[in-house]
Design a protein around this motif. Structure first.
Motif, short mmCIF file in Angstrom:
data_model
loop_
_atom_site.label_atom_id
_atom_site.label_comp_id
_atom_site.label_asym_id
_atom_site.label_seq_id
_atom_site.Cartn_x
_atom_site.Cartn_y
_atom_site.Cartn_z
N GLU A 176 -12.72 -1.92 -16.40
CA GLU A 176 -11.28 -1.65 -16.51
C GLU A 176 -10.60 -2.09 -15.22
O GLU A 176 -10.95 -1.63 -14.13
N LEU A 177 -9.64 -2.99 -15.33
CA LEU A 177 -8.91 -3.47 -14.16
C LEU A 177 -7.48 -2.95 -14.21
O LEU A 177 -6.73 -3.25 -15.12
N ARG A 178 -7.14 -2.16 -13.22
CA ARG A 178 -5.78 -1.68 -13.06
C ARG A 178 -5.10 -2.51 -11.97
O ARG A 178 -5.77 -3.02 -11.09
N THR A 179 -3.79 -2.61 -12.04
CA THR A 179 -3.08 -3.43 -11.07
C THR A 179 -1.98 -2.63 -10.38
O THR A 179 -1.45 -1.65 -10.93
N LYS A 180 -1.66 -3.06 -9.17
CA LYS A 180 -0.56 -2.48 -8.40
C LYS A 180 0.21 -3.62 -7.77
O LYS A 180 -0.37 -4.43 -7.04
N GLU A 181 1.50 -3.70 -8.06
CA GLU A 181 2.29 -4.80 -7.52
C GLU A 181 2.69 -4.51 -6.07
O GLU A 181 3.23 -3.44 -5.76
N LEU A 182 2.40 -5.44 -5.20
CA LEU A 182 2.74 -5.35 -3.78
C LEU A 182 3.34 -6.68 -3.33
O LEU A 182 3.18 -7.70 -4.00
N ALA A 183 3.97 -6.68 -2.19
CA ALA A 183 4.39 -7.94 -1.58
C ALA A 183 3.13 -8.70 -1.20
O ALA A 183 2.14 -8.10 -0.74
N PRO A 184 3.10 -10.03 -1.39
CA PRO A 184 1.89 -10.80 -1.05
C PRO A 184 1.40 -10.57 0.37
O PRO A 184 0.20 -10.62 0.64
N GLU A 185 2.33 -10.27 1.29
CA GLU A 185 1.95 -10.06 2.69
C GLU A 185 1.15 -8.77 2.89
O GLU A 185 0.48 -8.60 3.91
N ASP A 186 1.24 -7.83 1.92
CA ASP A 186 0.64 -6.51 2.10
C ASP A 186 -0.69 -6.32 1.38
O ASP A 186 -1.38 -5.32 1.60
N THR A 187 -1.06 -7.26 0.51
CA THR A 187 -2.21 -7.01 -0.35
C THR A 187 -3.54 -6.98 0.40
O THR A 187 -4.39 -6.14 0.12
N ALA A 188 -3.74 -7.87 1.35
CA ALA A 188 -5.02 -7.91 2.08
C ALA A 188 -5.23 -6.63 2.88
O ALA A 188 -6.33 -6.07 2.91
N ASP A 189 -4.18 -6.13 3.54
CA ASP A 189 -4.30 -4.89 4.31
C ASP A 189 -4.68 -3.73 3.41
O ASP A 189 -5.46 -2.85 3.80
N ALA A 190 -4.12 -3.69 2.20
CA ALA A 190 -4.42 -2.60 1.28
C ALA A 190 -5.88 -2.61 0.85
O ALA A 190 -6.48 -1.55 0.62
N LEU A 222 -9.61 -5.02 -4.74
CA LEU A 222 -9.43 -6.46 -4.55
C LEU A 222 -7.96 -6.76 -4.57
O LEU A 222 -7.14 -5.94 -5.01
N SER A 223 -7.59 -7.93 -4.09
CA SER A 223 -6.19 -8.33 -4.15
C SER A 223 -6.09 -9.84 -4.18
O SER A 223 -7.02 -10.56 -3.78
N PHE A 224 -4.95 -10.31 -4.66
CA PHE A 224 -4.65 -11.74 -4.64
C PHE A 224 -3.88 -12.05 -3.36
O PHE A 224 -2.94 -11.34 -3.01
N VAL A 225 -4.32 -13.10 -2.67
CA VAL A 225 -3.74 -13.46 -1.38
C VAL A 225 -3.32 -14.93 -1.42
O VAL A 225 -4.05 -15.77 -1.95
N ILE A 226 -2.15 -15.23 -0.86
CA ILE A 226 -1.62 -16.59 -0.84
C ILE A 226 -1.85 -17.21 0.54
O ILE A 226 -1.69 -16.55 1.56
N GLU A 227 -2.20 -18.49 0.52
CA GLU A 227 -2.23 -19.27 1.76
C GLU A 227 -1.51 -20.59 1.51
O GLU A 227 -1.92 -21.38 0.64
N TYR A 228 -0.43 -20.84 2.25
CA TYR A 228 0.32 -22.08 2.09
C TYR A 228 -0.31 -23.19 2.93
O TYR A 228 -0.89 -22.94 4.00
N SER A 229 -0.21 -24.41 2.44
CA SER A 229 -0.90 -25.53 3.09
C SER A 229 -0.42 -25.77 4.51
O SER A 229 -1.16 -26.31 5.33
#
Length: 306
Positions: free
Chosen positions: A123-137, A145-152
């Motif tokens: 079961e995967l539950r989700t929590k919406e956060l600002a992309p900048e905050d997901t790794a710290d959480a 786990l979280s999704f993290v963005i890295e721009y080129s």
């Protein structure tokens, strides 16, 4: 002495964050709730763990010692969960992931459908956060786990306490007001005289786009500073300016949108971040695999053979 794992987690956050307010914000609790739980922890410990320093609550020597052991205890609990999961014949787990709008709309529906069919025990539950905050959480234990963005053009400084796996690479596109006549491919330099609708410079997106424009020889004229991508796109359709949008963000387009290809080499990578451990959880790897599979179906895999 019997100590609550939940209260030890709060103690760990207080040590990491420095103030009760910051600890409460990191875990989405009220300040009063955290203060009450820390008071109960001090009672359970049978010795003063905190002292007042001006308006701040700081750890005593005993508090520091307990906080250090809390790190070890909570890590051991997580390792025990990994071991129990590995010992099960079938994988069963409940995980919480940090997401943002375009990932939730673009990747999760396909990924969760495939996951539920192949591994109904996860079961995967989700929590919406600002992309900048997901790794710290994730690092702080609020998420699995979280999704993290890295721009080129804006590489991330990666926390060694976290592991990451790439799941998608997105191209960037130009969103123009209806009726714009700039052709099917547009360079950033072609937009130097346009009014922009863009997130603030504190956000990864706003900072990366500003840097890309500067590299193209101009600073964007920001007419409207908007954090939500869906709002920015709606304003573009209303003729208020231009903006950029990623592949996954195309799922948020309002009717009447006019999207063209960006000529500049500017893209972003989507990673899944999770806490480093001696043995990765089987359930977590299955979730990552399902998300990567969804990205592959959309043509966004970093490696087509993934």
């Amino acid at each position: 002495m019997e100590l609550s794992l939940h209260r030890l987690k709060l103690l760990r956050e207080l040590r990491r964050r420095g103030t009760v307010t910051a600890a409460a914000q990191s875990l989405s609790y009220t300040v009063s709730a955290v203060s009450q739980q820390l008071t109960l922890l001090e009672r359970d410990a049978g010795t003063p763990l905190f002292e007042k320093l001006g308006r701040r609550m700081v750890l005593t020597e005993a508090g520091v010692v307990l906080a250090e052991h809390a790190e070890e205890i909570l890590a051991s609990v997580e390792r025990a969960g990994v071991a129990m999961e590995a010992a099960q014949g079938g994988v069963s787990a409940r995980l919480t992931a940090g997401v943002w709008a375009s990932v939730a709309a673009g990747l999760l529906p396909t990924a969760l459908t495939a996951l539920s069919e192949a591994h109904p025990g996860i079961e995967l539950r989700t929590k919406e956060l600002a992309p900048e905050d997901t790794a710290d959480a994730v690092r702080d234990g609020a998420l699995d786990l979280s999704f993290v963005i890295e721009y080129s053009n804006t590489p991330l400084e990666w926390d060694p306490a976290l592991n990451r796996q790439i799941v998608a690479v997105e191209r960037m596109h130009v969103a123009l007001p209806p009726g714009s006549e700039l052709g099917d491919v547009v360079a950033l330099a072609d937009l130097a005289d346009r009014q922009w609708i863009l997130a603030g410079p504190r956000s990864q997106f706003g900072r990366a786009v500003r840097r890309a424009c500067h590299h193209a020889g101009f600073d964007p004229k920001i007419g409207h500073e908007v954090e939500e991508q869906a709002t920015a796109l709606a304003m573009v359709v209303s003729g208020l300016g231009v903006t950029l949008v990623s592949d996954l963000g195309l799922r948020l387009l309002p009717p009447g949108s006019y999207i063209v290809e960006l000529a500049d080499d500017f893209h972003r990578t989507v990673w899944v971040a999770y806490r480093a451990s001696s043995e990765p959880r089987a359930s977590l790897q299955l979730v990552i695999g399902a998300v990567a599979g969804a990205a592959r179906q959309l043509g966004l895999a970093a490696d087509p053979s993934m």
